[in-house]
Design a protein around this motif. Structure first.
Motif, PDB file in Angstrom:
ATOM      1  N   GLU A   1     -16.037 -17.922   6.178  1.00 46.58           N
ATOM      2  CA  GLU A   1     -16.587 -19.095   5.503  1.00 46.58           C
ATOM      3  C   GLU A   1     -16.985 -20.206   6.475  1.00 46.58           C
ATOM      4  OE1 GLU A   1     -12.096 -19.550   5.482  1.00 46.58           O
ATOM      5  OE2 GLU A   1     -13.463 -17.936   4.935  1.00 46.58           O
ATOM      6  N   LYS A   2     -16.564 -20.096   7.728  1.00 44.81           N
ATOM      7  CA  LYS A   2     -16.932 -21.095   8.737  1.00 44.81           C
ATOM      8  C   LYS A   2     -18.019 -20.585   9.685  1.00 44.81           C
ATOM      9  CE  LYS A   2     -12.730 -23.779   8.725  1.00 44.81           C
ATOM     10  NZ  LYS A   2     -11.784 -24.505   9.551  1.00 44.81           N
TER      11      LYS A   2
ATOM     12  N   LYS B   1     -22.997 -24.489   9.233  1.00 43.51           N
ATOM     13  CA  LYS B   1     -21.586 -24.104   9.316  1.00 43.51           C
ATOM     14  C   LYS B   1     -21.078 -24.457  10.704  1.00 43.51           C
ATOM     15  CE  LYS B   1     -21.356 -21.418   5.456  1.00 43.51           C
ATOM     16  NZ  LYS B   1     -20.705 -20.248   4.976  1.00 43.51           N
TER      17      LYS B   1
END
Length: 153
Positions: A80-81, A47
């Motif tokens: 989500e990152k 990520k």
């Protein structure tokens, strides 16, 4: 009397120190297996933001990890990152990440596969504005100008 024994001890240490230091450095590099090095290398690329910490973002197990989580929250890093790893759950990871980064403490933050630093570095970058710029330039958070242009359009 103390100074004499101290001097003789120092001489003994200084004569044997180079080989001892060399031996300990070689041993330290052998501690991290190729498999562990490969797993860590893959993890930091998963990520855009990767955090190795004590505990979890919901339940940090040390004040430094809590501070890093709070700083990333202040910058609104999207979940989500970001990927987090609890080093307390994996002793090999706990020692391996320190050797991998050549940084002696946890937490550790990576942005787009590059080591940024620990808690003290992140606090300094946050205070100076460098962290926001780093996160914007790496596409982790939107640039402020983009947000303002989108809001007025």
């Amino acid at each position: 009397m103390f100074r004499t024994s101290l001097r003789s001890s120092i001489r003994l240490v200084s004569r044997s120190a180079p080989s001892t230091l060399l031996k300990s450095r070689l041993t330290a590099y052998r501690c991290l297996s190729d498999e562990a090095r490969s797993r860590i290398s893959s993890a930091i690329k998963e990520k855009p933001v990767v955090l190795f910490m004590k505990g979890t973002p919901e339940e940090p197990q040390c004040g430094f990890s809590r501070a890093v989580v709070q700083i990333l929250d202040l910058h609104q890093v999207p979940p989500e990152k970001m990927q987090t790893y609890n080093v307390l759950a994996d002793p090999e990871l706990r020692s391996g990440i320190k050797e991998f980064s050549e940084w002696p403490t946890v937490p550790q933050v990576y942005v787009n596969g590059e080591f940024v630093g620990g808690c003290d570095i992140l606090i300094g970058m946050h205070q100076s504005g460098e962290l926001e710029t780093l996160l914007e330039n790496n596409g982790v958070i939107p640039k402020i100008e983009e947000e303002a242009a989108t809001a007025t359009a």
